[in-house]
Design a protein around this motif. Structure first.
Motif, PDB file in Angstrom:
ATOM      1  N   MET A  34     -43.261 -47.532 -70.047  1.00 48.67           N
ATOM      2  CA  MET A  34     -43.779 -46.888 -68.851  1.00 48.67           C
ATOM      3  C   MET A  34     -44.682 -47.890 -68.128  1.00 48.67           C
ATOM      4  N   GLY A  35     -44.492 -47.983 -66.793  1.00 48.39           N
ATOM      5  CA  GLY A  35     -45.256 -48.920 -66.003  1.00 48.39           C
ATOM      6  C   GLY A  35     -46.600 -48.377 -65.570  1.00 48.39           C
ATOM      7  N   ALA A  36     -47.348 -49.213 -64.868  1.00 53.80           N
ATOM      8  CA  ALA A  36     -48.697 -48.858 -64.433  1.00 53.80           C
ATOM      9  C   ALA A  36     -48.702 -47.667 -63.473  1.00 53.80           C
ATOM     10  N   ILE A  37     -47.740 -47.628 -62.551  1.00 52.15           N
ATOM     11  CA  ILE A  37     -47.713 -46.517 -61.591  1.00 52.15           C
ATOM     12  C   ILE A  37     -47.361 -45.215 -62.299  1.00 52.15           C
ATOM     13  N   GLU A  38     -46.413 -45.269 -63.213  1.00 54.19           N
ATOM     14  CA  GLU A  38     -46.054 -44.059 -63.977  1.00 54.19           C
ATOM     15  C   GLU A  38     -47.236 -43.594 -64.830  1.00 54.19           C
ATOM     16  N   ASP A  39     -47.981 -44.558 -65.399  1.00 50.50           N
ATOM     17  CA  ASP A  39     -49.184 -44.200 -66.158  1.00 50.50           C
ATOM     18  C   ASP A  39     -50.192 -43.494 -65.264  1.00 50.50           C
ATOM     19  N   ARG A  40     -50.343 -44.019 -64.034  1.00 50.51           N
ATOM     20  CA  ARG A  40     -51.299 -43.402 -63.097  1.00 50.51           C
ATOM     21  C   ARG A  40     -50.858 -41.978 -62.755  1.00 50.51           C
ATOM     22  N   LEU A  41     -49.557 -41.781 -62.523  1.00 46.48           N
ATOM     23  CA  LEU A  41     -49.043 -40.438 -62.249  1.00 46.48           C
ATOM     24  C   LEU A  41     -49.340 -39.495 -63.411  1.00 46.48           C
ATOM     25  N   LYS A  42     -49.117 -39.983 -64.619  1.00 45.44           N
ATOM     26  CA  LYS A  42     -49.379 -39.165 -65.802  1.00 45.44           C
ATOM     27  C   LYS A  42     -50.863 -38.805 -65.879  1.00 45.44           C
ATOM     28  N   HIS A  43     -51.727 -39.785 -65.625  1.00 39.18           N
ATOM     29  CA  HIS A  43     -53.173 -39.563 -65.629  1.00 39.18           C
ATOM     30  C   HIS A  43     -53.573 -38.506 -64.592  1.00 39.18           C
ATOM     31  N   LEU A  44     -52.865 -38.485 -63.463  1.00 35.67           N
ATOM     32  CA  LEU A  44     -53.150 -37.529 -62.391  1.00 35.67           C
ATOM     33  C   LEU A  44     -52.422 -36.197 -62.599  1.00 35.67           C
ATOM     34  N   ASN A  45     -51.718 -36.066 -63.739  1.00 29.07           N
ATOM     35  CA  ASN A  45     -50.945 -34.849 -64.044  1.00 29.07           C
ATOM     36  C   ASN A  45     -49.892 -34.547 -62.986  1.00 29.07           C
ATOM     37  N   ILE A  46     -49.225 -35.601 -62.511  1.00 34.45           N
ATOM     38  CA  ILE A  46     -48.160 -35.450 -61.527  1.00 34.45           C
ATOM     39  C   ILE A  46     -46.841 -35.783 -62.195  1.00 34.45           C
ATOM     40  N   ASP A  47     -45.954 -34.809 -62.226  1.00 39.14           N
ATOM     41  CA  ASP A  47     -44.589 -35.016 -62.701  1.00 39.14           C
ATOM     42  C   ASP A  47     -43.697 -35.148 -61.484  1.00 39.14           C
ATOM     43  N   LEU A  48     -42.983 -36.256 -61.400  1.00 47.54           N
ATOM     44  CA  LEU A  48     -42.065 -36.424 -60.286  1.00 47.54           C
ATOM     45  C   LEU A  48     -40.842 -35.544 -60.501  1.00 47.54           C
ATOM     46  N   PRO A  49     -40.441 -34.814 -59.469  1.00 46.81           N
ATOM     47  CA  PRO A  49     -39.225 -34.009 -59.578  1.00 46.81           C
ATOM     48  C   PRO A  49     -37.991 -34.901 -59.444  1.00 46.81           C
ATOM     49  N   ALA A  50     -36.848 -34.326 -59.653  1.00 49.17           N
ATOM     50  CA  ALA A  50     -35.606 -35.038 -59.327  1.00 49.17           C
ATOM     51  C   ALA A  50     -35.612 -35.298 -57.821  1.00 49.17           C
ATOM     52  N   ALA A  51     -35.098 -36.439 -57.417  1.00 48.66           N
ATOM     53  CA  ALA A  51     -35.041 -36.764 -55.993  1.00 48.66           C
ATOM     54  C   ALA A  51     -34.143 -35.757 -55.281  1.00 48.66           C
ATOM     55  N   ALA A  52     -34.619 -35.222 -54.177  1.00 48.42           N
ATOM     56  CA  ALA A  52     -33.871 -34.217 -53.422  1.00 48.42           C
ATOM     57  C   ALA A  52     -32.663 -34.854 -52.749  1.00 48.42           C
ATOM     58  N   ALA A  53     -31.567 -34.111 -52.734  1.00 51.26           N
ATOM     59  CA  ALA A  53     -30.373 -34.554 -52.016  1.00 51.26           C
ATOM     60  C   ALA A  53     -30.603 -34.381 -50.520  1.00 51.26           C
ATOM     61  N   LYS A  66     -38.515 -43.827 -56.941  1.00 54.62           N
ATOM     62  CA  LYS A  66     -38.134 -44.035 -58.341  1.00 54.62           C
ATOM     63  C   LYS A  66     -36.616 -44.000 -58.505  1.00 54.62           C
ATOM     64  N   ALA A  67     -35.971 -43.061 -57.834  1.00 53.80           N
ATOM     65  CA  ALA A  67     -34.508 -42.966 -57.910  1.00 53.80           C
ATOM     66  C   ALA A  67     -33.847 -44.230 -57.345  1.00 53.80           C
ATOM     67  N   ALA A  68     -34.414 -44.774 -56.284  1.00 55.52           N
ATOM     68  CA  ALA A  68     -33.831 -45.955 -55.639  1.00 55.52           C
ATOM     69  C   ALA A  68     -34.127 -47.245 -56.400  1.00 55.52           C
ATOM     70  N   LEU A  69     -35.338 -47.346 -56.961  1.00 50.62           N
ATOM     71  CA  LEU A  69     -35.789 -48.599 -57.573  1.00 50.62           C
ATOM     72  C   LEU A  69     -35.660 -48.620 -59.090  1.00 50.62           C
ATOM     73  N   GLY A  70     -35.667 -47.453 -59.696  1.00 52.03           N
ATOM     74  CA  GLY A  70     -35.658 -47.383 -61.149  1.00 52.03           C
ATOM     75  C   GLY A  70     -37.027 -47.574 -61.758  1.00 52.03           C
ATOM     76  N   ASP A  71     -37.849 -48.396 -61.168  1.00 54.20           N
ATOM     77  CA  ASP A  71     -39.180 -48.728 -61.680  1.00 54.20           C
ATOM     78  C   ASP A  71     -40.158 -48.741 -60.511  1.00 54.20           C
ATOM     79  N   LEU A  72     -41.087 -47.816 -60.502  1.00 55.65           N
ATOM     80  CA  LEU A  72     -42.054 -47.739 -59.405  1.00 55.65           C
ATOM     81  C   LEU A  72     -42.958 -48.963 -59.329  1.00 55.65           C
ATOM     82  N   ASP A  73     -43.060 -49.725 -60.416  1.00 51.83           N
ATOM     83  CA  ASP A  73     -43.872 -50.936 -60.366  1.00 51.83           C
ATOM     84  C   ASP A  73     -43.258 -52.017 -59.482  1.00 51.83           C
ATOM     85  N   ARG A  74     -42.052 -51.799 -58.995  1.00 47.53           N
ATOM     86  CA  ARG A  74     -41.478 -52.719 -58.005  1.00 47.53           C
ATOM     87  C   ARG A  74     -42.156 -52.566 -56.646  1.00 47.53           C
TER      88      ARG A  74
END
Length: 157
Positions: free
Chosen positions: A1-20, A82-90
């Motif tokens: 898990m990258g730094a941005i995903e760690d920050r999201l977890k710390h903020l209690n934010i779960d990313l949903p599936a990307a909307a169509a 995240k869906a486009a990049l795979g890794d938010l740390d990009r």
């Protein structure tokens, strides 16, 4: 898990599936070092618009609900990234956010509504989240959403 995903977890934010997409467009485009995310509505984790996030701010939708809708749009932007990049740390930097706020005639307190999105991006990305911004009050938005937000990110290869 990258730094941005760690920050999201710390903020209690779960990313949903990307909307169509709901029409003839793609949710994101990568061009060189840019990620452009199409306008995102305030879809909740269930993929539906919360009734409190539909309608016009200043006529049935409170400023608080508008800010919450803008925040939800920013979460959905990150889900698309995240869906486009795979890794938010990009993501190197959020360059720009564009906000469209569904407002009643005469409602002019539009910038504080968009702060819901801006504040979330800065919370998650830190200084790399500080961005240029446009915020526009509009007469209507798709699906009667109270807010729609688009984004431009600089990304690493």
């Amino acid at each position: 898990m990258g730094a941005i995903e760690d920050r999201l977890k710390h903020l209690n934010i779960d990313l949903p599936a990307a909307a169509a997409p709901i029409a003839n467009y793609v949710p994101c485009v990568i061009s060189g070092s840019w990620l452009i995310v199409s306008g995102q509505l305030a879809f909740g984790p269930d993929g539906k618009l919360d009734p409190g996030h539909t309608g016009k701010i200043g006529a049935g939708v409170s400023a608080e609900a508008g800010r919450a809708a803008a925040r939800r749009c920013a979460i959905n932007i990150l889900a698309q990234a995240k869906a486009a990049l795979g890794d938010l740390d990009r993501i190197r930097r959020c360059v720009r956010l564009g906000g469209f706020i569904n407002v009643a005639p005469g409602y002019s307190q539009i910038p504080p509504i968009m702060n819901g999105a801006s504040d979330l991006i800065v919370e998650v990305l830190g200084d790399a989240g500080r961005h240029a911004r446009s915020t526009v009050g509009v007469a209507e938005l798709p699906l009667d959403s109270a807010v729609e937000v688009e984004a431009l990110f600089e990304i690493a290869p």
